[in-house]
Design a protein around this motif. Structure first.
Motif, PDB file in Angstrom:
ATOM      1  N   LEU A  60       0.815  -1.220   0.000  1.00 43.46           N
ATOM      2  CA  LEU A  60       0.000   0.000   0.000  1.00 43.46           C
ATOM      3  C   LEU A  60       0.847   1.268   0.000  1.00 43.46           C
ATOM      4  O   LEU A  60       0.473   2.284  -0.588  1.00 43.46           O
ATOM      5  N   TYR A  61       1.979   1.212   0.718  1.00 43.44           N
ATOM      6  CA  TYR A  61       2.825   2.391   0.912  1.00 43.44           C
ATOM      7  C   TYR A  61       4.254   2.030   0.508  1.00 43.44           C
ATOM      8  O   TYR A  61       5.023   1.519   1.327  1.00 43.44           O
ATOM      9  N   PRO A  62       4.626   2.251  -0.729  1.00 41.71           N
ATOM     10  CA  PRO A  62       5.962   1.848  -1.198  1.00 41.71           C
ATOM     11  C   PRO A  62       7.102   2.414  -0.361  1.00 41.71           C
ATOM     12  O   PRO A  62       8.152   1.773  -0.226  1.00 41.71           O
ATOM     13  N   GLU A  63       6.921   3.586   0.231  1.00 44.34           N
ATOM     14  CA  GLU A  63       7.980   4.179   1.045  1.00 44.34           C
ATOM     15  C   GLU A  63       8.219   3.402   2.340  1.00 44.34           C
ATOM     16  O   GLU A  63       9.264   3.556   2.981  1.00 44.34           O
ATOM     17  N   PHE A  64       7.261   2.559   2.714  1.00 47.28           N
ATOM     18  CA  PHE A  64       7.395   1.806   3.963  1.00 47.28           C
ATOM     19  C   PHE A  64       8.636   0.912   3.956  1.00 47.28           C
ATOM     20  O   PHE A  64       9.315   0.760   4.969  1.00 47.28           O
ATOM     21  N   GLY A  65       8.959   0.330   2.826  1.00 46.53           N
ATOM     22  CA  GLY A  65      10.050  -0.624   2.752  1.00 46.53           C
ATOM     23  C   GLY A  65      11.432  -0.021   2.641  1.00 46.53           C
ATOM     24  O   GLY A  65      12.403  -0.731   2.398  1.00 46.53           O
ATOM     25  N   GLY A  66      11.557   1.279   2.867  1.00 46.88           N
ATOM     26  CA  GLY A  66      12.839   1.935   2.667  1.00 46.88           C
ATOM     27  C   GLY A  66      13.811   1.830   3.822  1.00 46.88           C
ATOM     28  O   GLY A  66      14.968   2.243   3.691  1.00 46.88           O
ATOM     29  N   GLU A  67      13.373   1.303   4.961  1.00 44.97           N
ATOM     30  CA  GLU A  67      14.266   1.211   6.119  1.00 44.97           C
ATOM     31  C   GLU A  67      13.794   0.082   7.035  1.00 44.97           C
ATOM     32  O   GLU A  67      12.677  -0.433   6.900  1.00 44.97           O
ATOM     33  N   ASN A  68      14.667  -0.320   7.967  1.00 49.51           N
ATOM     34  CA  ASN A  68      14.278  -1.295   8.965  1.00 49.51           C
ATOM     35  C   ASN A  68      13.130  -0.745   9.810  1.00 49.51           C
ATOM     36  O   ASN A  68      12.930   0.469   9.897  1.00 49.51           O
ATOM     37  N   PHE A  69      12.405  -1.635  10.466  1.00 48.06           N
ATOM     38  CA  PHE A  69      11.192  -1.190  11.167  1.00 48.06           C
ATOM     39  C   PHE A  69      10.889  -2.094  12.364  1.00 48.06           C
ATOM     40  O   PHE A  69      11.326  -3.247  12.437  1.00 48.06           O
ATOM     41  N   PHE A  70      10.114  -1.543  13.285  1.00 47.03           N
ATOM     42  CA  PHE A  70       9.601  -2.299  14.424  1.00 47.03           C
ATOM     43  C   PHE A  70       8.233  -2.892  14.087  1.00 47.03           C
ATOM     44  O   PHE A  70       7.490  -2.337  13.276  1.00 47.03           O
ATOM     45  N   VAL A  71       7.917  -4.005  14.726  1.00 45.65           N
ATOM     46  CA  VAL A  71       6.564  -4.558  14.725  1.00 45.65           C
ATOM     47  C   VAL A  71       6.164  -4.742  16.185  1.00 45.65           C
ATOM     48  O   VAL A  71       6.914  -5.324  16.975  1.00 45.65           O
ATOM     49  N   ILE A  72       4.987  -4.233  16.542  1.00 47.91           N
ATOM     50  CA  ILE A  72       4.504  -4.309  17.915  1.00 47.91           C
ATOM     51  C   ILE A  72       3.080  -4.842  17.904  1.00 47.91           C
ATOM     52  O   ILE A  72       2.237  -4.362  17.142  1.00 47.91           O
ATOM     53  N   TYR A  73       2.822  -5.832  18.746  1.00 46.54           N
ATOM     54  CA  TYR A  73       1.467  -6.369  18.858  1.00 46.54           C
ATOM     55  C   TYR A  73       0.631  -5.397  19.685  1.00 46.54           C
ATOM     56  O   TYR A  73       0.899  -5.169  20.861  1.00 46.54           O
ATOM     57  N   GLY A  74      -0.404  -4.836  19.072  1.00 45.64           N
ATOM     58  CA  GLY A  74      -1.120  -3.718  19.648  1.00 45.64           C
ATOM     59  C   GLY A  74      -2.079  -4.049  20.761  1.00 45.64           C
ATOM     60  O   GLY A  74      -2.722  -3.144  21.305  1.00 45.64           O
ATOM     61  N   ASP A  75      -2.210  -5.329  21.123  1.00 42.50           N
ATOM     62  CA  ASP A  75      -3.106  -5.674  22.217  1.00 42.50           C
ATOM     63  C   ASP A  75      -2.352  -6.110  23.468  1.00 42.50           C
ATOM     64  O   ASP A  75      -2.951  -6.654  24.399  1.00 42.50           O
ATOM     65  N   ASN A  76      -1.029  -5.904  23.494  1.00 47.51           N
ATOM     66  CA  ASN A  76      -0.229  -6.080  24.703  1.00 47.51           C
ATOM     67  C   ASN A  76       0.203  -4.716  25.227  1.00 47.51           C
ATOM     68  O   ASN A  76       0.281  -3.744  24.479  1.00 47.51           O
ATOM     69  N   ILE A  77       0.524  -4.665  26.493  1.00 49.08           N
ATOM     70  CA  ILE A  77       1.053  -3.443  27.098  1.00 49.08           C
ATOM     71  C   ILE A  77       2.452  -3.735  27.600  1.00 49.08           C
ATOM     72  O   ILE A  77       2.662  -4.652  28.395  1.00 49.08           O
ATOM     73  N   SER A  78       3.415  -2.969  27.119  1.00 49.47           N
ATOM     74  CA  SER A  78       4.804  -3.221  27.475  1.00 49.47           C
ATOM     75  C   SER A  78       5.564  -1.907  27.568  1.00 49.47           C
ATOM     76  O   SER A  78       5.250  -0.949  26.868  1.00 49.47           O
ATOM     77  N   ASN A  79       6.559  -1.900  28.441  1.00 51.16           N
ATOM     78  CA  ASN A  79       7.514  -0.793  28.488  1.00 51.16           C
ATOM     79  C   ASN A  79       8.838  -1.213  27.864  1.00 51.16           C
ATOM     80  O   ASN A  79       9.896  -0.729  28.256  1.00 51.16           O
ATOM     81  N   CYS A  80       8.772  -2.104  26.903  1.00 54.64           N
ATOM     82  CA  CYS A  80       9.973  -2.651  26.269  1.00 54.64           C
ATOM     83  C   CYS A  80      10.876  -1.534  25.747  1.00 54.64           C
ATOM     84  O   CYS A  80      10.416  -0.593  25.095  1.00 54.64           O
TER      85      CYS A  80
END
Length: 234
Positions: free
Chosen positions: A95-115
């Motif tokens: 959907l967003y070609p610019e998204f793949g231009g750098e490394n990225f985080f993935v976070i599961y949005g239904d957990n709560i963390s101070n990681c």
């Protein structure tokens, strides 16, 4: 920096609650769970956030809008059919070609963390360009979790989804926070796929490797009514 926050799950095991509200919008300490994750990203310098939606999507989009009220830029996707954790990430790259231009985080949005997100990025930078770094937290009961076994320098050797009650080899459970090499997008299929079941097991037999970090911060999960009552309701 960029992050995907996964927020499309139906929360079917919490259907008495999620019939009227998406699971990531359940309040915790006065804010939706998803807001805690957005603020975590902002704290560590992540200013572009991609959120996938499905169940009651408008409640999420109407609350967070373009992200400017929270000091970030938010991009959305809507999934008619759930695409899975890694399928959702692949969809953003389509959907967003610019998204793949750098490394990225993935976070599961239904957990709560101070990681500490910087800890994951630092581990990545010290590990000779791996496929990614996964955060793990300690849990006594791993039967229904994604659990890993490790080798030298915390390289992940095995990744087992829901190993059952007889499993005793590790108590380190997937915390739902990843820092991934942008090139991982090249192996993600379009359509449904899951990191734990499809992608991570494949990467363990290929190069570059995956590494883990062991977080000391608390992680609050609400996957079941019991966990909801323990961590949220009370």
């Amino acid at each position: 920096m960029k992050a995907v926050i996964l927020a499309a799950g139906k929360g079917e095991r919490l259907k008495e609650i999620t019939g009227e509200i998406p699971k990531p919008m359940i309040p915790f300490n006065g804010k939706p769970i998803l807001e805690h994750n957005i603020l975590l990203c902002k704290k560590y310098g992540v200013d572009e956030i991609y959120i996938n939606t499905h169940h009651l999507s408008d409640l999420i989009k109407n609350y967070f809008k373009d992200g400017s009220d929270f000091g970030v830029k938010i991009y959305y996707s809507f999934e008619d059919e759930l695409l899975g954790t890694s399928g959702a990430v692949k969809n953003f790259s389509n959907l967003y070609p610019e998204f793949g231009g750098e490394n990225f985080f993935v976070i599961y949005g239904d957990n709560i963390s101070n990681c500490n997100l910087t800890e994951l990025k630092n581990k990545y930078d010290l590990s000779n360009n791996p496929a990614g770094v996964i955060a793990f937290h300690h849990r006594e009961d791993v039967a229904q979790s994604g659990v890993a076994e490790f080798g030298e320098n915390n390289r992940i050797l095995k990744f087992i989804e829901k190993p059952g009650t007889e499993y005793k080899n590790s108590n380190w459970v997937n915390a739902g926070v990843y820092y991934l090499n942008k090139n991982i997008l090249n192996i993600l299929p379009t359509g449904f796929s899951d990191f734990g079941k499809d992608i991570f097991p494949r990467l363990l037999v290929e190069n570059p490797p995956l590494y883990g970090v062991f977080i000391k911060e608390d992680l609050i999960a609400i996957d079941t009514p019991e966990l909801y009552k323990k961590n949220i309701k009370n």
